[in-house]
Design a protein around this motif. Structure first.
Motif, short mmCIF file in Angstrom:
data_model
loop_
_atom_site.label_atom_id
_atom_site.label_comp_id
_atom_site.label_asym_id
_atom_site.label_seq_id
_atom_site.Cartn_x
_atom_site.Cartn_y
_atom_site.Cartn_z
N VAL A 41 28.34 27.37 31.81
CA VAL A 41 29.25 27.28 31.36
C VAL A 41 30.38 26.27 32.72
N SER A 42 30.62 26.48 33.60
CA SER A 42 30.15 25.64 34.87
C SER A 42 30.26 23.58 34.67
N TYR A 43 28.86 23.84 34.52
CA TYR A 43 28.15 22.21 33.77
C TYR A 43 29.02 22.21 32.74
N PHE A 44 28.94 22.92 31.47
CA PHE A 44 30.32 22.07 30.37
C PHE A 44 31.10 21.17 31.14
N ILE A 68 35.85 17.74 31.99
CA ILE A 68 36.67 17.64 32.78
C ILE A 68 36.25 15.24 33.45
N GLU A 69 35.20 15.48 33.86
CA GLU A 69 34.93 14.38 33.93
C GLU A 69 34.54 13.17 32.78
N GLY A 70 33.92 13.74 32.04
CA GLY A 70 34.10 12.41 30.51
C GLY A 70 36.69 12.33 30.04
N ILE A 71 36.92 13.16 30.83
CA ILE A 71 38.83 13.08 29.90
C ILE A 71 38.81 12.50 31.43
N ILE A 72 38.72 12.31 32.90
CA ILE A 72 39.29 11.96 33.47
C ILE A 72 38.04 10.41 33.57
N THR A 73 37.17 10.20 33.35
CA THR A 73 36.72 8.34 33.36
C THR A 73 37.00 8.02 32.39
#
Length: 97
Positions: A83-86, A91-96
């Protein structure tokens, strides 16, 4: 007698200790690039062993079978890691963007 703590000194000391740890673990690069093997495999094995030990000791408190306690803890740890990986991927997709 209560001794007052100077907030500037205590923050400075905490930052100094953190900068020392950062220098040791992050800036040197040896701990990641100098590791002889697949780092992901080794961290997975060591984390699984830690969950096995936690599950084993948990059985003394819960008075359940050792196999049940170990399996519950390992499976819950694997689920939490997945769960933490996904979540971090989202979140990385939202930020970048």
């Amino acid at each position: 007698m209560i001794k007052e703590i100077n907030p500037k000194t205590s923050i400075f000391l905490r930052q100094t200790n953190l900068s020392r740890l950062k220098k040791i673990f992050y800036d040197s690069g040896y701990y990641i690039s100098g590791f002889p093997g697949n780092l992901f495999i080794w961290t997975s094995i060591l984390t699984s062993l830690a969950f096995i030990f936690i599950g084993f000791f948990k059985t003394y408190i819960t008075q359940t079978s050792k196999l049940k306690g170990i399996l519950e803890t390992v499976i819950l740890g694997m689920f939490a890691a997945t769960v933490s990986y996904f979540v971090s991927d989202i979140i990385e997709g939202i930020i970048t963007g």
